[in-house]
Enzyme design. Structure first.
Site, PDB file in Angstrom:
ATOM      1  N   GLY A  58       0.807  -1.197   0.000  1.00 43.14           N
ATOM      2  CA  GLY A  58       0.000   0.000   0.000  1.00 43.14           C
ATOM      3  C   GLY A  58       0.842   1.248   0.000  1.00 43.14           C
ATOM      4  O   GLY A  58       2.074   1.208  -0.178  1.00 43.14           O
ATOM      5  N   GLY A  59       0.185   2.391   0.215  1.00 44.87           N
ATOM      6  CA  GLY A  59       0.890   3.659   0.151  1.00 44.87           C
ATOM      7  C   GLY A  59       1.903   3.838   1.260  1.00 44.87           C
ATOM      8  O   GLY A  59       2.923   4.505   1.071  1.00 44.87           O
TER       9      GLY A  59
ATOM     10  N   ASP B  46     -10.212   7.174   0.462  1.00 44.36           N
ATOM     11  CA  ASP B  46      -9.441   6.423  -0.549  1.00 44.36           C
ATOM     12  C   ASP B  46     -10.144   5.110  -0.881  1.00 44.36           C
ATOM     13  O   ASP B  46      -9.562   4.032  -0.806  1.00 44.36           O
ATOM     14  CB  ASP B  46      -8.016   6.153  -0.048  1.00 44.36           C
ATOM     15  CG  ASP B  46      -7.103   5.647  -1.181  1.00 44.36           C
ATOM     16  OD1 ASP B  46      -7.521   5.764  -2.360  1.00 44.36           O
ATOM     17  OD2 ASP B  46      -6.011   5.130  -0.888  1.00 44.36           O
TER      18      ASP B  46
ATOM     19  N   LYS C  70       0.326  -5.635   8.187  1.00 47.29           N
ATOM     20  CA  LYS C  70       0.794  -4.504   7.383  1.00 47.29           C
ATOM     21  C   LYS C  70       1.961  -3.846   8.110  1.00 47.29           C
ATOM     22  O   LYS C  70       1.782  -3.238   9.164  1.00 47.29           O
ATOM     23  CB  LYS C  70      -0.315  -3.483   7.157  1.00 47.29           C
ATOM     24  CG  LYS C  70       0.141  -2.287   6.306  1.00 47.29           C
ATOM     25  CD  LYS C  70      -0.859  -1.170   6.298  1.00 47.29           C
ATOM     26  CE  LYS C  70      -2.039  -1.501   5.434  1.00 47.29           C
ATOM     27  NZ  LYS C  70      -2.964  -0.360   5.319  1.00 47.29           N
TER      28      LYS C  70
END
Length: 781
Positions: free
Chosen positions: A596-597, A715, A615
């Site tokens: 992810g970002g 998002d 994550k």
């Protein structure tokens, strides 16, 4: 002595055996009635010797074999009834010799072959019944020669080809039944000439034309049935203005038209089914003026707008099915006046609001389906007034709070579906008192605690689904639970039992003696601890606490200093941290499942068998603050919300070496992956796509309207919508999420996936523009 007999009527007795061949000796017979008996075997050839016969009725027996060719000798015959037997083989060509025949009924047999073209020679025929056989081939054009024909029934055969246009010549026809064959092509336009038709049934074929104009030109048509074809186009005005209609069936075609304009008032109409077509527009208020209407079915169309309150005028309605349309607004309160309703289906629309208490007046209701809408609030306790209710489906809505205990009073209930809602609390024990219940779905809610012991008495229960709740404890000892598939039990906190996929329950008290014994042992243990060991345990506890504090002071890792950040694991975090490092081999790339970002996602198979997604924060120094901000935003958001369409956060770790978040692992992958993979896109059918949209919409609605502080994700993209193995959508990645302040205006900077802006962004921009021009104290994004 009997050879001069003229009329022989032995009908409606219990005669058995065969028709004797000697019957041919009754040469003066004009009438022979043997119908409605139990005669068997074949019709004797000698029947052809009765040359004076005018009326012959052998119907409703058990006669077999073929129709004898000798029947062609009966030149004076006007009535031939052989229907409802077991006659086989083909219709004999010799039947064309019966030129005086008025009524011919061969229906309800096993006749095969084609309809003989010579049948067109029977110019005096008024009734031709060949239905319920196994006749094949096409309908002969020669039928159009039977100009006296009033009743023609060729239904329930294997007839193919097109409908001959010559039938349009039969101007005296009042009844035309061609249903349940395999006829194709169009309905001949010359059918406009059939101005005396009262009954017209062509359902269950493969016709693919428009409905011709003029079918009800003289206003005599009572029954028009054309269901299960491929008919196209609008309903002709000759039908929409046909006030004589009593029964209309047009379901499962491709008909279209505006519902607010294309239908009139039908004072005699009793039944109409327009389901599974392409009708659009809002429902006409005229339906409420059809005062004799008992059944109104319009499901699976594109009907929009609100349900008109004027429907209350159709006071005799017993069936109302408006399911699978685009209806909006609330359920009209006035529907509660339709006291004759026993079947109400409004499922799969966009209805909002509560279930009106006024619906409790529908005391004759047997089936109530409000599933797959946006209904909210609590399930009303007034449901107990549905004393005849057998099926109740409220699934896939936004009902909250607990199940009302009053549902346990609906003793007639056979099916109960409350799945995919926001229901909480314990399952009421009163549900277990529904002794007629056969299927029960409580899945995808937030029920906790154990399944009530009252469920052990539900002998009629055959199917259950309690998956994806917070239930724990033993399963009820009945077949429905013990033999349930794991899919119907999974996703709970701690259910146990002998069912597939569950752990065995450790202990189980079977009777009162064991329970009393356990209480005694517990009491003695408590006395021992407090009377003898308590002082020693206090000293030992103080020493251990002091030692642990010293050790933690030396080794305790630094933590992120941020408000409202708290751990949600209740077990040893250090051990879990070490387990994750170990099973991912210090976050090896081979365990990576996405990026992810501000973090990389890894799959971690923990030693206890649980699979989680981890994550790990990117370690780039240049954007430490951005990473930290996203890290804390995600923790803040996911510890504040809980919804079955939002990914679950199990815990987090903030450490100088590794900072990461731990979620439930969703094996279906992301929406972006499914849409870009050939194998996945094949199984991602229309139903799954619609459910995905609904799931995401439900989650966003919950975040925007049901949270104490509204949360804006900022998002929503295909990579942030994850699936489990059943394609249930879950929103993930709350790194850019923001909490809105209800007591002031709100402004957020642009956020989202590069090259993509979620629909919520544009709505936010529109609301900001509105606020700048029209100041207000509260603005929701």
């Amino acid at each position: 002595m009997l050879r001069s007999l003229v009329d022989l009527a032995l009908s409606r007795n219990n005669l058995t055996g065969s028709i004797p061949a000697s019957i041919g000796n009754l040469g003066y017979l004009t009438t022979l009635y043997l119908h409605d008996n139990q005669l068997s075997e074949s019709i004797p050839q000698e029947i052809g010797m009765l040359r004076s016969l005018v009326d012959l009725a052998l119907s409703r027996n058990n006669l077999t074999g073929s129709i004898p060719a000798s029947i062609g000798n009966l030149g004076y015959l006007t009535t031939l009834y052989l229907h409802d037997n077991q006659l086989s083989e083909s219709i004999p060509q010799e039947i064309e010799m019966l030129r005086s025949l008025v009524d011919l009924a061969l229906s309800g047999n096993n006749l095969t072959g084609s309809i003989p073209t010579s049948i067109g020679n029977l110019g005096n025929l008024t009734t031709l019944y060949l239905y319920d056989n196994q006749l094949s081939g096409s309908i002969p054009q020669e039928i159009g020669m039977l100009r006296s024909l009033v009743n023609l029934a060729l239904s329930r055969n294997n007839l193919t080809g097109s409908i001959p246009a010559s039938i349009g010549n039969l101007g005296n026809l009042t009844t035309l039944y061609l249903y349940d064959n395999r006829l194709s092509g169009s309905i001949p336009l010359v059918f406009n000439n059939l101005t005396h038709l009262t009954e017209f049934d062509i359902g269950g074929n493969m016709l693919n034309s428009h409905i011709p104009e003029g079918l009800c030109f003289n206003g005599l048509l009572v029954n028009f049935t054309a269901n299960d074809n491929n008919l196209i186009g609008p309903i002709p005005k000759s039908l929409t203005n046909c006030s004589s209609l009593y029964r209309v069936r047009l379901e499962r075609n491709q008909l279209s038209g505006n519902m607010s304009k294309d239908f009139g008032i039908y004072p005699s109409l009793d039944y109409i089914d327009l389901s599974h077509n392409n009708f659009y527009g809002e429902l006409s208020k005229n339906w409420g003026k059809c005062h004799n209407l008992t059944s109104l079915k319009m499901s699976n169309n594109k009907i929009s707008g609100k349900i008109p309150s004027d429907l209350v005028g159709a006071t005799k309605l017993s069936i109302l099915d408006l399911s699978s349309n685009h209806l909006v607004g609330e359920i009209p309160l006035k529907l509660g006046r339709l006291v004759s309703l026993f079947n109400l289906k409004l499922d799969d629309n966009y209805l909002v609001g509560n279930i009106p208490p006024e619906l409790s007046k529908l005391s004759n209701l047997e089936n109530l389906n409000l599933a797959a809408n946006n209904l909210s609030g609590s399930i009303p306790g007034e449901l107990r007034d549905y004393l005849k209710l057998m099926n109740l489906n409220l699934s896939n809505n936004r009902f909250g709070k607990s199940i009302p205990t009053e549902i346990g009073q609906i003793n007639t209930l056979q099916s109960l579906d409350l799945g995919n809602n926001l229901l909480i609390g314990k399952i009421p024990k009163q549900i277990g008192e529904l002794q007629s219940l056969e299927t029960l779905n409580l899945s995808h809610n937030e029920f906790f605690g154990s399944i009530p012991s009252s469920f052990n008495k539900m002998a009629s229960l055959t199917s259950i689904d309690v998956s994806y709740n917070q239930l724990e404890g033993p399963l009820p000892n009945i077949k429905a639970f013990q033999e349930a598939p794991f899919e119907a039990l999974k996703g709970n906190k701690g259910l146990c039992g002998n069912a597939t996929g569950l752990k065995t329950c450790l202990t189980k008290l079977n009777n009162g003696d064991v329970e009393k014994k356990g209480k005694k042992v517990m009491l003695l243990t408590v006395l021992l601890v407090f009377g003898i060991l308590f002082p020693l345990l206090m000293v030992l506890g103080i020493l251990m606490a002091f030692r642990k504090k010293v050790r933690n002071t030396k080794n305790k890792p630094s933590r992120v200093n941020h408000d409202n950040v708290f751990a949600i694991w209740s077990y040893d975090g250090k051990l879990v941290y070490e387990n994750i490092i170990e099973v991912t081999e210090n976050f090896s790339a081979k365990y990576c499942v996405g990026e992810g970002g501000y973090g990389t996602v890894y799959r971690a198979d923990l030693p206890n068998g649980q699979v989680v997604a981890v994550k790990k924060l990117h370690a780039t120094l240049d954007d430490d603050w951005a990473n930290l901000k996203g890290f804390t935003s995600e923790i803040h958001a996911l510890t504040e919300i809980r919804h079955h369409n939002i990914v679950k956060l199990y815990g987090y770790c903030s450490h100088p070496r590794h900072s990461f978040l731990v979620y439930e692992f969703l094996e279906g992958g992301s929406l972006g992956k499914v849409l870009s993979t050939d194998d996945d896109i094949v199984v991602f059918d229309w139903i799954k796509r619609v459910n995905t949209v609904k799931g995401v919409a439900n989650a966003l609605s919950y975040m925007h309207h049901d949270c104490f502080q509204p949360i804006i994700h900022r998002d929503i993209s295909s990579k942030n919508v994850l699936f489990d193995l059943e394609y249930v959508a879950h929103i993930s990645d709350f790194g850019t999420a923001r909490f809105m302040n209800l007591n002031s205006s709100n402004w957020t900077s642009f956020a989202g996936t590069f090259g993509y802006a979620a629909p919520g962004i544009y709505f936010s921009i529109a609301m900001i523009y509105f606020q700048l021009n029209y100041p207000c104290s509260v603005c929701s994004f």
